[in-house]
Design a protein around this motif. Sequence first.
Motif: not given
Length: 66
Positions: A36-42, A44-45
């Motif tokens: 759960s801590s490795k989820q990327r922020p929305l 990002l690109l």
Amino acid sequence: MSTTEILEKIRLIPENYQQEVVDFILEKKVKKTVISSKQRPLGLLKGKMKMSDSFDDPLEDFKNYM
């Protein structure tokens, strides 16, 4: 199932397997936290990619099939 019921069931397991059960439970908890801590922020690109205006236009190679 409550925590008390789970602990009672663990106590019924032979002693040499109790630590294995505890390790398994703790490992599952750690893996869940790491995932759960490795989820990327929305977003990002956002703004870094551009799609061509002609993206949806028919391709010349497929004119015979249309």
